[in-house]
Design a protein around this motif. Structure first.
Motif, PDB file in Angstrom:
ATOM      1  N   TYR A  62       0.832  -1.196   0.000  1.00 13.21           N
ATOM      2  CA  TYR A  62       0.000   0.000   0.000  1.00 13.21           C
ATOM      3  C   TYR A  62       0.867   1.246   0.000  1.00 13.21           C
ATOM      4  O   TYR A  62       2.021   1.232   0.460  1.00 13.21           O
ATOM      5  CB  TYR A  62      -0.899   0.045   1.237  1.00 13.21           C
TER       6      TYR A  62
ATOM      7  N   ASN B 164      -0.530   4.043   1.457  1.00 10.79           N
ATOM      8  CA  ASN B 164      -1.054   4.842   2.566  1.00 10.79           C
ATOM      9  C   ASN B 164      -0.038   4.934   3.702  1.00 10.79           C
ATOM     10  O   ASN B 164       0.845   4.086   3.843  1.00 10.79           O
ATOM     11  CB  ASN B 164      -2.344   4.215   3.115  1.00 10.79           C
TER      12      ASN B 164
ATOM     13  N   ASP C 124      -3.450   4.381   7.614  1.00  6.47           N
ATOM     14  CA  ASP C 124      -4.540   5.240   7.175  1.00  6.47           C
ATOM     15  C   ASP C 124      -5.463   4.497   6.213  1.00  6.47           C
ATOM     16  O   ASP C 124      -5.051   3.558   5.507  1.00  6.47           O
ATOM     17  CB  ASP C 124      -3.980   6.482   6.476  1.00  6.47           C
ATOM     18  N   GLY C 125      -6.713   4.948   6.196  1.00  3.80           N
ATOM     19  CA  GLY C 125      -7.694   4.331   5.315  1.00  3.80           C
ATOM     20  C   GLY C 125      -8.068   2.926   5.734  1.00  3.80           C
ATOM     21  O   GLY C 125      -8.597   2.154   4.924  1.00  3.80           O
TER      22      GLY C 125
ATOM     23  N   ARG D 243      -6.074   0.553   6.377  1.00  3.96           N
ATOM     24  CA  ARG D 243      -5.171  -0.443   5.778  1.00  3.96           C
ATOM     25  C   ARG D 243      -4.574  -1.369   6.836  1.00  3.96           C
ATOM     26  O   ARG D 243      -4.168  -0.939   7.915  1.00  3.96           O
ATOM     27  CB  ARG D 243      -4.050   0.236   5.010  1.00  3.96           C
TER      28      ARG D 243
ATOM     29  N   GLY E 181     -12.873   1.846   6.651  1.00  5.10           N
ATOM     30  CA  GLY E 181     -12.031   2.762   5.890  1.00  5.10           C
ATOM     31  C   GLY E 181     -11.454   3.873   6.732  1.00  5.10           C
ATOM     32  O   GLY E 181     -10.745   4.737   6.225  1.00  5.10           O
ATOM     33  N   ASP E 182     -11.768   3.860   8.038  1.00  2.00           N
ATOM     34  CA  ASP E 182     -11.226   4.877   8.940  1.00  2.00           C
ATOM     35  C   ASP E 182      -9.758   4.582   9.222  1.00  2.00           C
ATOM     36  O   ASP E 182      -9.300   3.440   9.190  1.00  2.00           O
ATOM     37  CB  ASP E 182     -12.007   4.871  10.256  1.00  2.00           C
ATOM     38  N   HIS E 183      -9.019   5.655   9.555  1.00  2.00           N
ATOM     39  CA  HIS E 183      -7.606   5.479   9.873  1.00  2.00           C
ATOM     40  C   HIS E 183      -7.437   4.583  11.099  1.00  2.00           C
ATOM     41  O   HIS E 183      -8.141   4.737  12.103  1.00  2.00           O
ATOM     42  CB  HIS E 183      -6.946   6.832  10.165  1.00  2.00           C
TER      43      HIS E 183
END
Length: 374
Positions: free
Chosen positions: A38, A40, A58-59, A61, A78-80
């Motif tokens: 990734y 991110n 983040d995201g 991941r 999908g939140d950090h």
């Protein structure tokens, strides 16, 4: 790249993660970039074994290392995600923004709880029935094996990091200079450092630990108080991991990595004495010495050997074999005195050598050696 977190497995195996999916590995000699699935920002890392490592970012991941490569793992949100702590290969936790708490069941990550709008920045699991969460708004939550519940409201402090020494001793650090300590019953203010924003804390033992923060702040716990330490940088330091009292790493802004290696001793060494002229073929009888031997892991020790040589026009001739208490190639290990085997005798010149064995952190000390002869 700004580095966000680090985990040290051994002096030859460490991992750091950060912005843009950045993953670095240390092999004991140098750091190298490792392919990431990734791009991110990666915020936190937790190690179960050298071939079982988790990272969140983040995201939402989530990535996993199996000893060969890093692979993406499906995330339910999908939140950090800001923190991760694994209990076992079939149990682990990840926490993040918007009150999200995820749990790993050995097969998949599931959204276990949502505590609302507060963000969680770190999680520390002591066991499957004992864990802690810290985040913004001053909240510290506890896991008892059944559920996450509010344990302490410190009144608005943003807690960034938590590290537990034991179930009865732990530390939390955060913004505004606050350092809290857990005593097995309550979280209370231990130190107010006056406004420094602390980002990470790592305790090697109950008597030794470090916290790091913005503008290159370092502070050291010596078992009694926290002491400010000279910093090698003015950049933010985001993560610290102490493997032992004398070895650790920090990571921070601008890809800064700093190692901590306190003064150490070599794990072994030996000294050979000068040759002693006994005047004639006098027999050696006893060897004894004064030593101070600390408690070490596995052991610290002092060992001696002696040998002799014939006279060669006022100088030592060819020395014979090294002797210990039980004969050739053995050792004397009793400082209060050991009889020297008869087989070493019959020569005019004598010599001893001493072996000092330590563990790198402690070393034996030799004060005086006495060799008796007739």
């Amino acid at each position: 790249h700004h580095l966000q977190d680090i985990a040290v497995i051994s002096e030859s195996d460490a991992w750091a993660v950060g912005d843009n999916g950045y993953i670095l590995h240390h092999d004991g000699t140098s750091w190298s970039i490792v392919a990431s699935p990734y791009g991110n920002r990666l915020n936190a890392i937790s190690v179960l074994a050298p071939n079982d490592i988790w990272v969140v970012g983040d995201g939402g991941r989530i990535i996993h290392y199996n000893g060969t490569q890093w692979s993406a793992v499906t995330s339910p949100i999908g939140d950090h995600l800001n923190g991760v702590s694994m209990v076992s290969p079939t149990d682990g936790w990840a926490v993040g923004d918007a009150g999200k708490i995820l749990r790993w069941n050995g097969v998949s990550w599931i959204e276990f709880d949502d505590t609302g709008g507060n963000a969680w920045y770190d999680v520390e699991m002591m066991s499957s029935t004992d864990g802690w969460l810290v985040g913004n708004q001053g909240f510290i939550y506890h896991w008892d094996g059944a559920g996450w519940t509010e344990h302490t409201d410190s009144g608005g402090t943003i807690w960034r990091s938590i590290d537990m020494v034991t179930a009865l001793d732990g530390w939390a650090v955060g913004d505004q200079g606050f350092i809290y300590r857990w005593n097995g019953a309550t979280w209370t203010l231990n130190t107010d450092t006056g406004g420094t924003n602390w980002r990470s804390v790592s305790m090697a033992t109950a008597q030794n630990g470090w916290a790091v923060g913005t503008n290159g702040a370092f502070i050291h716990w010596d078992g009694s108080i926290w002491n400010n330490s000279i910093s090698p940088t003015t950049d933010d330091i985001n993560g610290v991991f102490m493997l032992t009292d004398v070895y650790g790493w920090t990571v921070g802004s601008q890809s800064k990595l700093f190692s901590y290696q306190a003064d150490r001793y070599k794990q072994s060494g030996q000294v050979t004495s000068s040759a002693l002229d006994m005047g004639d073929a006098s027999p050696l009888t006893v060897i004894e010495w004064n030593e101070i031997v600390p408690q070490c892991i596995p052991d610290c020790d002092v060992r001696f050997q002696v040998r002799t040589a014939p006279d060669n026009a006022g100088a030592p001739g060819v020395f014979g074999s090294w002797y210990g208490a039980q004969g050739v190639d053995t050792f004397f290990t009793q400082p209060t005195g050991s009889l020297i085997p008869f087989g070493v005798n019959g020569n005019q010149w004598a010599q001893y050598r001493v072996f000092l064995d330590g563990d790198g952190e402690d070393t034996p000390t030799l004060n005086e050696v006495r060799v008796y002869y007739k």
